[in-house]
Design an enzyme around this catalytic site. Structure first.
Site, short mmCIF file in Angstrom:
data_model
loop_
_atom_site.label_atom_id
_atom_site.label_comp_id
_atom_site.label_asym_id
_atom_site.label_seq_id
_atom_site.Cartn_x
_atom_site.Cartn_y
_atom_site.Cartn_z
N SER A 71 0.80 -1.23 0.00
CA SER A 71 0.00 0.00 0.00
C SER A 71 0.83 1.28 0.00
O SER A 71 0.26 2.36 -0.17
CB SER A 71 -0.95 0.01 1.19
OG SER A 71 -2.01 -0.87 0.92
N LYS A 74 0.29 3.39 -2.91
CA LYS A 74 -0.87 4.29 -3.02
C LYS A 74 -0.42 5.76 -3.02
O LYS A 74 -1.07 6.62 -3.60
CB LYS A 74 -1.87 4.03 -1.89
CG LYS A 74 -2.58 2.68 -2.08
CD LYS A 74 -3.32 2.20 -0.85
CE LYS A 74 -3.99 0.86 -1.16
NZ LYS A 74 -4.45 0.13 0.00
N TYR A 253 -4.43 4.18 8.10
CA TYR A 253 -5.79 3.65 8.25
C TYR A 253 -6.42 4.07 9.58
O TYR A 253 -6.32 5.22 9.97
CB TYR A 253 -5.79 2.12 8.08
CG TYR A 253 -4.97 1.66 6.92
CD1 TYR A 253 -5.24 2.12 5.63
CD2 TYR A 253 -3.89 0.80 7.08
CE1 TYR A 253 -4.50 1.71 4.55
CE2 TYR A 253 -3.14 0.38 6.00
CZ TYR A 253 -3.44 0.84 4.74
OH TYR A 253 -2.70 0.44 3.67
N VAL A 271 1.27 -3.65 3.83
CA VAL A 271 0.97 -4.87 4.57
C VAL A 271 2.18 -5.83 4.64
O VAL A 271 2.17 -6.78 5.41
CB VAL A 271 -0.30 -5.53 3.95
CG1 VAL A 271 0.02 -6.26 2.67
CG2 VAL A 271 -1.02 -6.41 4.93
N1 GLN Z 1 -2.31 -5.94 -1.48
C1 GLN Z 1 -2.94 -5.47 -0.28
C2 GLN Z 1 -4.44 -5.47 -0.48
O1 GLN Z 1 -4.88 -5.06 -1.49
C3 GLN Z 1 -2.44 -4.11 0.06
C4 GLN Z 1 -2.99 -3.65 1.37
C5 GLN Z 1 -1.96 -3.00 2.26
O2 GLN Z 1 -0.76 -2.98 2.01
N2 GLN Z 1 -2.42 -2.50 3.38
O3 GLN Z 1 -5.19 -5.88 0.38
#
Ligand code: GLN
Length: 317
Positions: A71, A74, A253, A271
């Site tokens: 993420s 993003k 988050y 993650v």
């Molecule tokens: N690949 C993970 C997902 O889409 C990315 C989420 C994350 O890094 N928090 O759920």
């Protein structure tokens, strides 16, 4: 007299002390296991990297071990969309009509809010918001995937690749992300097919980088939008501040309040256990430790950033 070299050595030493304090916290976290490539990550992996504006790098432990940025991508996707918005192509109004900029207070992959709020994701840092940003990029980039790779490689100072196994596994386990994309499509808030959007999203999640590269890559966001390595303006001052504001309020988050309280810096987590942090006008920071808290943020990573912020008095507040 305190020379630059002394100060640089002091920061190396401080990073080592912070790492030593943070590392044991990993024992109380859980490594993400929804795909084998993450489940197989060694929970003892750890590294802390800080890159100063003059390019001086400070690192501990596994700073050159690559992992999927997940993420954290993003942020780069949002930067690309902001670049397009800045070119006056009408993207700005479109972007903020289709995605919000409020913290969600819900898990990053929750569907509940999306249904209640008519398919408009709360912000670009949660999964639904990132899928939406990707949909916008597909419209406004000739080749969104290539643009993303070019941007990240430029910022990292070297070519970065994609972990194909991670990408494939992400695609095979994307039911929830697919559900979000479908929900947005049902509300008329997706212009490309769910598969097209997901392809771009799983590709960006699987970009493979090290803490050293990530610390370099986010420096421009702490430097008014200018990449200090090249002097090139990546984003206008105003838009850079906006990306940082969204990172601060939404980047970790439903733990963003806790991060603001304890760390006090704009952050973004992934993650696989990495967290990037911006120290305005001073440095880009990245910490990596795979075991996560229930919020999906690295546990030892948060401890390290809290400690670093406290020791150097870095909170922006
Ligand atoms: N690949 C993970 C997902 O889409 C990315 C989420 C994350 O890094 N928090 O759920």
């Amino acid at each position: 007299m305190n020379t630059d070299t002394d100060q640089s050595g002091e920061l190396d030493e401080l990073l080592r002390e912070v790492s030593d304090r943070a590392r044991p916290a990993a024992e109380d976290g859980e490594v993400a296991d929804y795909i084998p490539a993450l489940g197989d990550l060694d929970p003892r992996r750890f590294s802390l990297a800080a890159t100063e504006m003059d390019g001086t790098e400070h690192t501990t432990d596994d700073a050159d071990v690559p992992f999927p940025i997940q993420s954290i991508s993003k942020v780069f996707a949002l930067v690309l969309a902001m670049q397009k918005a800045d070119q006056g192509s009408g993207v700005r109004d479109e972007l903020w009509r289709r995605v919000g900029r409020e913290p969600s207070g819900d898990p990053y992959n929750s569907l509940v809010q999306l249904e209640r709020e008519q398919g408009v994701p709360r912000n670009p840092m949660i999964n639904a918001g990132a899928l939406l940003v990707d949909d916008v990029l597909l419209d406004h980039c000739d080749d969104a995937r290539a643009s993303m790779h070019a941007l990240v490689s430029e910022l990292a100072g070297e070519e970065v690749g994609v972990d194909e196994a991670v990408m494939q596994a992400e695609r095979d386990t994307a039911s929830r992300n697919r559900a979000m994309a479908n929900l947005m499509a049902s509300f008329g808030n997706l212009t490309h097919t769910v598969d097209e959007v997901l392809d771009l999203y799983v590709d960006q999640c699987a970009i493979s980088m090290t803490t050293r590269q990530l610390a370099r890559s986010v420096r421009f966001l702490a430097n008014d939008g200018i990449d200090p390595a090249s002097g090139r303006r990546i984003l206008s001052s105003t838009l850079t501040r906006r990306v940082a504001a969204i990172m601060l309020t939404c980047g970790t988050y439903d733990a963003a309040g806790e991060f603001a309280f304890k760390v006090g810096l704009p952050c973004k987590s992934g993650v696989a256990g990495a967290i990037v942090a911006l120290v305005p006008r001073r440095m880009g920071v990245c910490v990596w430790s795979p075991p996560l808290e229930p919020s999906g943020n690295s546990l030892a990573g948060r401890v390290a950033l809290s400690e670093l912020s406290a020791r150097l008095n870095l909170s922006i507040f």
